[in-house]
Design a protein around this motif. Structure first.
Motif, PDB file in Angstrom:
ATOM      1  N   SER A  77       0.835  -1.208   0.000  1.00 45.63           N
ATOM      2  CA  SER A  77       0.000   0.000   0.000  1.00 45.63           C
ATOM      3  C   SER A  77       0.866   1.252   0.000  1.00 45.63           C
ATOM      4  N   LYS A  78       0.834   1.969  -1.112  1.00 46.73           N
ATOM      5  CA  LYS A  78       1.615   3.206  -1.223  1.00 46.73           C
ATOM      6  C   LYS A  78       1.105   4.216  -0.190  1.00 46.73           C
ATOM      7  N   ASP A  79      -0.200   4.188   0.050  1.00 43.36           N
ATOM      8  CA  ASP A  79      -0.807   5.116   0.986  1.00 43.36           C
ATOM      9  C   ASP A  79      -0.280   4.865   2.406  1.00 43.36           C
ATOM     10  N   THR A  93      10.405  12.474   1.148  1.00 40.79           N
ATOM     11  CA  THR A  93       9.744  11.833   0.006  1.00 40.79           C
ATOM     12  C   THR A  93       8.986  12.904  -0.772  1.00 40.79           C
ATOM     13  N   ALA A  94       8.458  12.547  -1.914  1.00 40.64           N
ATOM     14  CA  ALA A  94       7.687  13.492  -2.731  1.00 40.64           C
ATOM     15  C   ALA A  94       6.379  13.839  -2.018  1.00 40.64           C
ATOM     16  N   SER A  95       5.932  15.094  -2.148  1.00 41.05           N
ATOM     17  CA  SER A  95       4.632  15.449  -1.580  1.00 41.05           C
ATOM     18  C   SER A  95       3.554  14.724  -2.389  1.00 41.05           C
ATOM     19  N   ILE A 132       1.543   9.481 -11.246  1.00 42.70           N
ATOM     20  CA  ILE A 132       0.272   8.861 -10.861  1.00 42.70           C
ATOM     21  C   ILE A 132       0.511   7.385 -10.574  1.00 42.70           C
ATOM     22  N   LYS A 133       0.154   6.963  -9.355  1.00 41.97           N
ATOM     23  CA  LYS A 133       0.428   5.580  -8.944  1.00 41.97           C
ATOM     24  C   LYS A 133      -0.833   4.910  -8.445  1.00 41.97           C
ATOM     25  N   GLU A 134      -1.096   3.723  -8.977  1.00 48.37           N
ATOM     26  CA  GLU A 134      -2.202   2.936  -8.435  1.00 48.37           C
ATOM     27  C   GLU A 134      -1.742   2.344  -7.112  1.00 48.37           C
ATOM     28  N   GLY A 169       2.323  -0.153 -12.296  1.00 45.56           N
ATOM     29  CA  GLY A 169       1.166   0.720 -12.024  1.00 45.56           C
ATOM     30  C   GLY A 169       1.506   2.185 -11.859  1.00 45.56           C
ATOM     31  N   VAL A 170       2.677   2.584 -12.388  1.00 42.93           N
ATOM     32  CA  VAL A 170       3.125   3.963 -12.179  1.00 42.93           C
ATOM     33  C   VAL A 170       3.262   4.692 -13.515  1.00 42.93           C
ATOM     34  N   SER A 171       2.709   5.900 -13.594  1.00 40.81           N
ATOM     35  CA  SER A 171       2.882   6.714 -14.799  1.00 40.81           C
ATOM     36  C   SER A 171       3.539   8.023 -14.441  1.00 40.81           C
ATOM     37  N   GLU A 228       1.643  12.115  -6.949  1.00 39.86           N
ATOM     38  CA  GLU A 228       2.743  12.757  -6.239  1.00 39.86           C
ATOM     39  C   GLU A 228       3.617  13.641  -7.099  1.00 39.86           C
ATOM     40  N   GLU A 229       4.333  14.482  -6.393  1.00 41.03           N
ATOM     41  CA  GLU A 229       5.284  15.423  -6.972  1.00 41.03           C
ATOM     42  C   GLU A 229       6.339  14.651  -7.770  1.00 41.03           C
ATOM     43  N   TYR A 230       6.719  15.189  -8.907  1.00 42.76           N
ATOM     44  CA  TYR A 230       7.768  14.585  -9.732  1.00 42.76           C
ATOM     45  C   TYR A 230       9.132  14.930  -9.134  1.00 42.76           C
ATOM     46  N   LEU A 231       9.927  13.918  -8.867  1.00 40.36           N
ATOM     47  CA  LEU A 231      11.276  14.139  -8.334  1.00 40.36           C
ATOM     48  C   LEU A 231      12.268  13.993  -9.471  1.00 40.36           C
ATOM     49  N   PHE A 239      18.902  11.398  -9.772  1.00 40.00           N
ATOM     50  CA  PHE A 239      19.569  10.144 -10.098  1.00 40.00           C
ATOM     51  C   PHE A 239      18.982   9.068  -9.184  1.00 40.00           C
ATOM     52  N   GLU A 240      18.385   8.051  -9.812  1.00 43.33           N
ATOM     53  CA  GLU A 240      17.677   7.033  -9.042  1.00 43.33           C
ATOM     54  C   GLU A 240      18.609   5.884  -8.666  1.00 43.33           C
ATOM     55  N   PHE A 241      18.467   5.361  -7.459  1.00 41.06           N
ATOM     56  CA  PHE A 241      19.263   4.189  -7.055  1.00 41.06           C
ATOM     57  C   PHE A 241      18.518   3.353  -6.029  1.00 41.06           C
ATOM     58  N   PRO A 291       7.626   2.612 -21.683  1.00 41.47           N
ATOM     59  CA  PRO A 291       6.895   2.420 -20.428  1.00 41.47           C
ATOM     60  C   PRO A 291       7.782   1.906 -19.286  1.00 41.47           C
ATOM     61  N   ASN A 292       7.318   2.101 -18.064  1.00 41.70           N
ATOM     62  CA  ASN A 292       7.983   1.548 -16.896  1.00 41.70           C
ATOM     63  C   ASN A 292       7.860   0.030 -16.879  1.00 41.70           C
ATOM     64  N   THR A 293       8.929  -0.632 -16.438  1.00 44.49           N
ATOM     65  CA  THR A 293       8.922  -2.097 -16.351  1.00 44.49           C
ATOM     66  C   THR A 293       9.364  -2.498 -14.950  1.00 44.49           C
ATOM     67  N   ILE A 301      11.419   7.289  -3.167  1.00 42.85           N
ATOM     68  CA  ILE A 301      10.378   7.098  -4.181  1.00 42.85           C
ATOM     69  C   ILE A 301       9.392   6.050  -3.663  1.00 42.85           C
ATOM     70  N   GLU A 302       9.942   4.966  -3.131  1.00 34.94           N
ATOM     71  CA  GLU A 302       9.073   3.902  -2.617  1.00 34.94           C
ATOM     72  C   GLU A 302       9.875   2.963  -1.740  1.00 34.94           C
ATOM     73  N   PHE A 303       9.150   2.184  -0.938  1.00 34.00           N
ATOM     74  CA  PHE A 303       9.755   1.061  -0.223  1.00 34.00           C
ATOM     75  C   PHE A 303       9.184  -0.223  -0.787  1.00 34.00           C
TER      76      PHE A 303
HETATM   77  P1  AMP Z   1       7.608   2.897  -8.097  1.00 37.45           P
HETATM   78  O1  AMP Z   1       6.810   1.684  -8.442  1.00 37.45           O
HETATM   79  O2  AMP Z   1       6.985   3.789  -7.075  1.00 37.45           O
HETATM   80  O3  AMP Z   1       9.045   2.573  -7.827  1.00 37.45           O
HETATM   81  O4  AMP Z   1       7.707   3.754  -9.444  1.00 37.45           O
HETATM   82  C1  AMP Z   1       8.265   3.196 -10.615  1.00 37.45           C
HETATM   83  C2  AMP Z   1       9.234   4.167 -11.215  1.00 37.45           C
HETATM   84  O5  AMP Z   1       8.572   5.381 -11.576  1.00 37.45           O
HETATM   85  C3  AMP Z   1      10.336   4.592 -10.283  1.00 37.45           C
HETATM   86  O6  AMP Z   1      11.353   3.654 -10.250  1.00 37.45           O
HETATM   87  C4  AMP Z   1      10.749   5.920 -10.877  1.00 37.45           C
HETATM   88  O7  AMP Z   1      11.599   5.753 -11.978  1.00 37.45           O
HETATM   89  C5  AMP Z   1       9.440   6.482 -11.361  1.00 37.45           C
HETATM   90  N1  AMP Z   1       8.875   7.336 -10.299  1.00 37.45           N
HETATM   91  C6  AMP Z   1       8.046   6.957  -9.303  1.00 37.45           C
HETATM   92  N2  AMP Z   1       7.745   7.995  -8.496  1.00 37.45           N
HETATM   93  C7  AMP Z   1       8.390   9.071  -8.988  1.00 37.45           C
HETATM   94  C8  AMP Z   1       8.472  10.451  -8.601  1.00 37.45           C
HETATM   95  N3  AMP Z   1       7.815  10.930  -7.554  1.00 37.45           N
HETATM   96  N4  AMP Z   1       9.253  11.257  -9.354  1.00 37.45           N
HETATM   97  C9  AMP Z   1       9.909  10.799 -10.434  1.00 37.45           C
HETATM   98  N5  AMP Z   1       9.866   9.525 -10.852  1.00 37.45           N
HETATM   99  C10 AMP Z   1       9.127   8.650 -10.150  1.00 37.45           C
END
Ligand code: AMP
Ligand code: GLY
Length: 410
Positions: free
Chosen positions: A102-104, A117-119, A142-144, A152-154, A180-183, A186-188, A218-220, A277-279
């Motif tokens: 649950s992202k929420d 984290t992002a607002s 936008i995340k489901e 489920g993330v756009s 959420e806010e776009y961050l 550099f992602e790691f 698309p995201n994978t 971004i997420e746990f």
């Molecule tokens: P997640 O499933 O939350 O990890 O999201 C999948 C991918 O979407 C992440 O690995 C990021 O590349 C991108 N993403 C998710 N949230 C954000 C955010 N707030 N800002 C920018 N990119 C994001």
């Protein structure tokens, strides 16, 4: 020890590979496992969603330790079921798995404890969501809610994309949507062994989430990965541990959801510091395939110790590991099955099986992400050359891969 690893993907193949190198294991099972694991473990034909069947197997075979790979199995409450019967298992309970499922839930804890984290805002109503996007402006994310296997993330750069993502998300009944806010940054990935408030960081890996070269498409679940990551310094890791990973583990205890298992931080180095971004409640896939081969400390020692609330000193191979994912044509939207793969015995490195099946004498494709080709070398550049040399030896007319894994850090 008799050890059981649950799952059938590349991450679980990497766990099996790490356990098989332990001096403490004398019998290793994988359920259901995959053809790539067969040289290392006995694969037993029990589905990773059959909690009762897995528990019965563990009891009948006096398994000393079970390690869970997939989040879906954790979300079914396998850890609770094993613990109830006194069977030792490494992973979070169903309740603690909410940090991923649950992202929420995880956003609320991050907000309460000031974890960067992002607002965000959560919606269960389409019109209110559209209104929020209009007010916030673009780009926006936008995340489901719920488990989506990375899909489920756009990240929307245009209003059309945002509206399309909301249409899809709200077409599922009772769906909650996090906006959420776009961050930018550099992602790691920073993954830790965790038991309650004890948190041991692994080495950093960088995944490549987009389907195509130059982060297009698309995201994978992840198309390629390497470790360590030059851009992320020791100071940045310390910052992430002190501001994010340790406070989150402590918050989970305080909030009555103590976490045991692998806690995965999907992090972004932004110009305002490291943000979450997420746990996830498990090892990353494909991160596990490059991180675990670098672990020199006995993997089972680390898990046994942490479950007894004892720290281990983790030692890491200084070589760079780089993995290229070969995925089914059409992934992530669709995948083909049953296509012959040849050349696997020609590679110089190692191949983790992510989605394959044995059909008579032949290995065939069986899912979205199919193989991860791993190379190890003194430098990232050399690991890149070796990995792609191996990729070119593998033949299948229904696979594609990215050509730029690791390039951003070279
Ligand atoms: P997640 O499933 O939350 O990890 O999201 C999948 C991918 O979407 C992440 O690995 C990021 O590349 C991108 N993403 C998710 N949230 C954000 C955010 N707030 N800002 C920018 N990119 C994001
Ligand atoms: N590679 C991303 C994940 O495992 O969530």
């Amino acid at each position: 020890m008799k050890v059981l690893v649950i799952g059938k993907g590349g991450r679980e193949h990497a766990i099996v590979h790490a356990v098989s190198r332990s001096k403490r294991v004398n019998k290793l099972y994988a359920a259901p496992g995959n053809p790539g694991m067969q040289a290392l473990a006995e694969c037993v034909n029990i589905s990773d969603s059959d909690v009762d069947g897995l528990l019965q197997f563990a009891k009948e075979n006096a398994i000393d330790l079970t390690i869970v790979g997939p989040e879906a199995t954790l979300a079914l409450g396998i850890v609770d079921a094993f613990q109830k019967e006194g069977c030792k298992i490494f992973g979070p309970t169903k309740d603690a798995t909410q940090v991923e499922s649950s992202k929420d839930f995880s956003k609320q804890i991050m907000m309460k404890y000031g974890i960067p984290t992002a607002s965000y805002a959560t919606f269960d109503n389409y019109d209110a969501a559209v209104n929020y996007v209009e007010r916030q402006g673009l780009p926006i994310v936008i995340k489901e809610d719920g488990l989506k296997a990375g899909k489920g993330v756009s990240v929307a750069f245009t209003m059309d994309d945002a509206l399309q993502a909301l249409d899809i998300a709200f077409s599922i009944e009772h769906n909650k949507v996090v906006i959420e806010e776009y961050l930018e940054g550099f992602e790691f990935s920073l993954i830790c062994f965790v038991h309650e408030d004890l948190v041991l960081p692994m080495e950093i890996a960088q995944d490549h989430k987009c389907a195509y070269d130059e982060d297009k498409g698309p995201n994978t679940g992840g198309m390629g990965v390497y470790s360590p990551v030059r851009t992320i310094t020791k100071e940045m890791v310390d910052e992430a541990m002190n501001n994010i990973m340790v406070p989150m583990a402590k918050a989970m205890v305080k909030e009555g959801h103590p976490f045991t298992g692998f806690l995965y931080g999907g992090l972004m180095l932004t110009k305002n510091g490291v943000k979450t971004i997420e746990f996830n409640a498990r090892l990353g896939d494909p991160e596990a395939e490059v991180i675990l081969p670098r672990l020199k400390t006995d993997f089972l020692d680390v898990i046994e110790n942490i479950m007894n609330h004892q720290k281990s000193e983790l030692e890491w191979d200084e070589d760079v590991t780089l993995g290229v994912v070969m995925a089914s044509t059409g992934y992530p939207a669709s995948s083909t099955k049953g296509k012959k793969i040849t050349g696997l015995d020609q590679v110089d490195g190692y191949v983790f099986h992510m989605g394959t099946k044995q059909q008579e004498e032949q290995i065939v494709t069986d899912g979205g992400r199919v193989l991860l080709v791993l190379a190890k070398a003194k430098t990232l550049e050399e690991a890149y050359e070796k990995a792609y040399a191996d990729v070119h030896k593998i033949h299948c007319d229904a696979l594609f891969y990215r050509n730029d894994i690791g390039k951003k850090d070279m």
